[in-house]
Design an enzyme around this catalytic site. Structure first.
Site, PDB file in Angstrom:
ATOM      1  N   ASP A 166     -44.448  11.592 -40.339  1.00 58.02           N
ATOM      2  CA  ASP A 166     -43.418  12.613 -40.436  1.00 58.02           C
ATOM      3  C   ASP A 166     -43.712  13.659 -39.358  1.00 58.02           C
ATOM      4  OD1 ASP A 166     -41.298  14.190 -41.674  1.00 58.02           O
ATOM      5  OD2 ASP A 166     -41.811  13.129 -43.528  1.00 58.02           O
ATOM      6  N   ASP A 216     -38.237  15.319 -39.058  1.00 61.91           N
ATOM      7  CA  ASP A 216     -37.698  16.217 -40.073  1.00 61.91           C
ATOM      8  C   ASP A 216     -36.619  17.144 -39.488  1.00 61.91           C
ATOM      9  OD1 ASP A 216     -38.270  17.206 -42.889  1.00 61.91           O
ATOM     10  OD2 ASP A 216     -38.487  19.087 -41.784  1.00 61.91           O
ATOM     11  N   GLU A 229     -34.097  12.742 -39.111  1.00 65.20           N
ATOM     12  CA  GLU A 229     -33.426  13.251 -40.306  1.00 65.20           C
ATOM     13  C   GLU A 229     -32.429  14.293 -39.816  1.00 65.20           C
ATOM     14  OE1 GLU A 229     -34.104  15.572 -44.507  1.00 65.20           O
ATOM     15  OE2 GLU A 229     -34.893  16.288 -42.622  1.00 65.20           O
ATOM     16  N   HIS A 285     -37.846  11.505 -50.913  1.00 61.92           N
ATOM     17  CA  HIS A 285     -38.508  12.559 -51.682  1.00 61.92           C
ATOM     18  C   HIS A 285     -37.613  13.765 -51.936  1.00 61.92           C
ATOM     19  CE1 HIS A 285     -38.675  13.703 -47.559  1.00 61.92           C
ATOM     20  NE2 HIS A 285     -39.022  14.925 -47.891  1.00 61.92           N
ATOM     21  N   ASP A 286     -36.401  13.768 -51.369  1.00 62.11           N
ATOM     22  CA  ASP A 286     -35.464  14.876 -51.582  1.00 62.11           C
ATOM     23  C   ASP A 286     -34.316  14.499 -52.509  1.00 62.11           C
ATOM     24  OD1 ASP A 286     -36.880  16.466 -49.746  1.00 62.11           O
ATOM     25  OD2 ASP A 286     -35.678  15.758 -48.061  1.00 62.11           O
TER      26      ASP A 286
HETATM   27  C1  GLC Z   1     -36.459  17.960 -44.827  1.00 54.98           C
HETATM   28  C2  GLC Z   1     -37.483  17.388 -45.769  1.00 54.98           C
HETATM   29  C3  GLC Z   1     -37.589  18.288 -46.952  1.00 54.98           C
HETATM   30  C4  GLC Z   1     -38.055  19.642 -46.474  1.00 54.98           C
HETATM   31  C5  GLC Z   1     -37.156  20.189 -45.365  1.00 54.98           C
HETATM   32  C6  GLC Z   1     -37.836  21.300 -44.635  1.00 54.98           C
HETATM   33  O1  GLC Z   1     -35.192  17.983 -45.358  1.00 54.98           O
HETATM   34  O2  GLC Z   1     -37.159  16.073 -46.084  1.00 54.98           O
HETATM   35  O3  GLC Z   1     -38.449  17.802 -47.936  1.00 54.98           O
HETATM   36  O4  GLC Z   1     -38.059  20.541 -47.533  1.00 54.98           O
HETATM   37  O5  GLC Z   1     -36.849  19.206 -44.399  1.00 54.98           O
HETATM   38  O6  GLC Z   1     -38.902  20.825 -43.876  1.00 54.98           O
END
Ligand code: GLC
Length: 575
Positions: A98, A199, A254, A329-330
């Site tokens: 990540d 991320d 992401e 995980h979200d």
């Molecule tokens: C992304 C991650 C999440 C995190 C956010 C800030 O969306 O997947 O878990 O809280 O970024 O880093």
């Protein structure tokens, strides 16, 4: 169409904090992951994506990094990491890290320096602004509730944080920041890692002049309008030339707020930026339109879901590459969100959902526990929550959108991120075999029934079904590369689609087993039939598939030619 190993691979996401604890402190760790590599090998995945394992004060569970080149104390040491990487590679498993570089922790050395004075050399590593009329510099809101700005008494300015106030945003317009990030990435690549999951990478370039945005329901500026900023593609191209192009990596961005057109740029087949992106439209369909927030007790609505996934399947075909996911995980657990997590249909609906996703074009992602059909947690009280987003929502949202706490609670419980973060259920011993200590977050009480040990011992388990889906993909160019066509668009229960691949359509590139061979010698076609409802239905297989071969089905030995579909039945036929 060109082959690539990352197109033919299946990724498994590990959330290290909740995967396996070897040290006994109640928090998962790297040695725990190493101890489970054989399990992942047995499942058959190719790539492991690790949620952040770097040094962090854990305000946002590792997504707030205080040192990119050290390991989180609770997770172990760099030696543990090296051992894990070696053990993974020995088994032919790749490791994707990540990469959280939209922001750092406020405890990162850069930020500690940056906040010392207005003329500190690191000041411009972050985004500092003067107050505007004694208030925040603009109307932007944090993704974790409240304003996206924090006032710093010492120097009399605000800093920007799109997430928590302990996650200050980096200033990517500063070339020194890009030098630092690219240098750090190169050092990880030299260690031998196999890729990056980036991320919120769509947020790194902020709109010129940081203007006010039109308002979201909670009174803050629209968060999606901050995404896909003016220089994001330029910075990713720079990243490609200075880092990514030098190694054989898998990259997935992401991309909050991504549109189909933007995705074509991020994940173009030309290979100028990233391999693929995570889009969010399909997992936003059960959001709360009335309140303008994601919290709701709704299920994912099937017709809009089909429409949306179809748009992405067809929109990116040939021009870019899709990632396929329901869980991470979200996100809450998909069997609770789209299937039926009651005892009667939990397993069957988990398999049905998996069939529906894994037969599409793109690279599938399995999130830990998804392969067991793990469910949402039966939350009783806010004190059980560990996630900053859930805690802040319960704290701040009632005042902002005029809802009672008692009304909001079931919605946060239903959509909250902690549903995905309860410990992996390994066996039916205490704490599901996750830890011999006290777990950092509650263990789902259904672990006595839903656990890996039990499923490994039973041929018709969800685990073995995922294993079969993964093996099918590995053996079939049609499943990886075929075109997609939706049938029965408006049917409220059935998700039915076809995949087709013509002889000669695949040319060049190298596959996951080093294969450079051409695709199939004949035209190929399959049909995926999923009853994503609790209703009995009928479906007559199109004539051309009637003599086809059943590749997989979730009700063993059910004769599909009788045209009856049981609740949550799924099957795939190739002709
Ligand atoms: C992304 C991650 C999440 C995190 C956010 C800030 O969306 O997947 O878990 O809280 O970024 O880093």
């Amino acid at each position: 169409m060109k082959r690539a190993w990352w197109k033919e691979s299946v990724v498994y996401q590990v959330y290290p904090r909740s995967f396996c604890d070897m040290s006994g402190d109640g928090i998962g760790d790297l040695n725990g992951i190493t101890s489970k590599l054989d399990y992942l090998k047995e499942l058959g995945v190719d790539v492991i994506w690790l949620s952040p394992i770097y040094k962090s004060p854990n305000d946002d569970m590792g997504y707030d990094i205080s040192d990119y080149e050290d390991i989180m104390t609770e997770f172990g040491t760099m030696e543990d990491f090296d051992r894990m990487l070696k053990a993974a590679h020995e088994r032919g498993l790749k490791i994707v890290m990540d990469l959280v570089v939209n922001h750092t922790s406020d405890e990162h050395a850069w930020f500690i320096e940056s906040r010392i004075s207005r003329d500190n050399p690191k000041r411009d590593y972050y985004i500092w602004r003067d107050p505007k009329d004694g208030h925040e510099p603009n109307n932007w809101g944090s993704h974790f509730s409240g304003p996206a700005w924090q006032f710093d008494e010492k120097t009399g300015q605000y800093y920007l944080h799109l997430f928590s106030k302990k996650q200050p945003d980096l200033n990517w317009d500063n070339p020194k920041v890009r030098d630092e990030v690219f240098g750090m990435m190169n050092r990880w690549c030299e260690k031998g890692i196999d890729g990056f999951r980036m991320d919120v990478i769509s947020l790194i370039s902020k709109p010129e002049g940081l203007p006010d945005m039109s308002l979201d329901a909670d009174g803050f500026g629209n968060r999606d309008m901050v995404a896909n900023g003016p220089h994001v593609h330029e910075y990713l191209k720079e990243m490609r030339s200075r880092v990514l192009s030098k190694y054989d990596l898998m990259t997935v961005g992401e991309t909050a707020g991504v549109t189909l057109d933007e995705a074509k740029k991020y994940a173009s087949s030309e290979g100028t930026e990233l391999n693929m992106v995570f889009q969010f439209e399909h997992v936003g369909l059960d959001g709360n339109k009335e309140l303008g927030v994601k919290w709701s007790t709704r299920k994912l609505p099937l017709v809009p879901l089909k429409k949306n996934l179809t748009k992405w399947q067809n929109g990116l075909d040939q021009v870019a590459w899709n990632s396929l996911y329901f869980c991470n995980h979200d996100q809450p657990r998909i069997v609770s969100r789209l299937g039926d997590d009651s005892e009667q249909y939990r397993e069957r609906s988990a398999k049905c959902i998996a069939t529906c996703l894994h037969m599409m074009q793109g690279t599938p992602y399995v999130y830990q526990g998804e392969e067991l059909g793990m469910t949402n947690y039966p939350w009783k009280d806010v004190s059980q929550f560990r996630d900053i987003q859930m805690i802040n929502a319960m704290d701040q949202l009632p005042g902002q959108v005029g809802i009672l706490k008692e009304e909001l609670f079931p919605m946060v419980a239903c959509k909250g991120r902690d549903n995905a973060r309860t410990p992996m259920q390994w066996d039916d011993s205490e704490n599901a075999g996750f830890t011999r200590g006290t777990p950092w977050i509650v263990v789902n009480p259904n672990y006595t029934k839903v656990n890996a040990k039990e499923q490994l011992s039973r041929e018709d388990s969800v685990f073995h079904y995922y294993q079969k889906l993964i093996a099918l993909r590995h053996s079939s160019d049609l499943i990886v590369y075929g075109h997609y066509q939706l049938l029965l668009e408006d049917d409220p229960d059935l998700y039915v689609y076809k995949r087709t691949l013509k002889a000669g359509e695949i040319e060049g590139g190298t596959g996951r087993d080093g294969r450079a061979a051409d695709g199939p010698k004949q035209d190929r076609e399959l049909i995926v039939v999923c009853n994503l409802s609790g209703n009995e239905r009928t479906f007559e297989l199109p004539e051309e598939f009637k003599d086809g071969k059943v590749l997989i089905q979730n009700i063993e030995a059910h004769n599909i030619s009788d045209g009856r579909l049981a609740p949550y039945e799924a099957y795939v036929v190739e002709r």
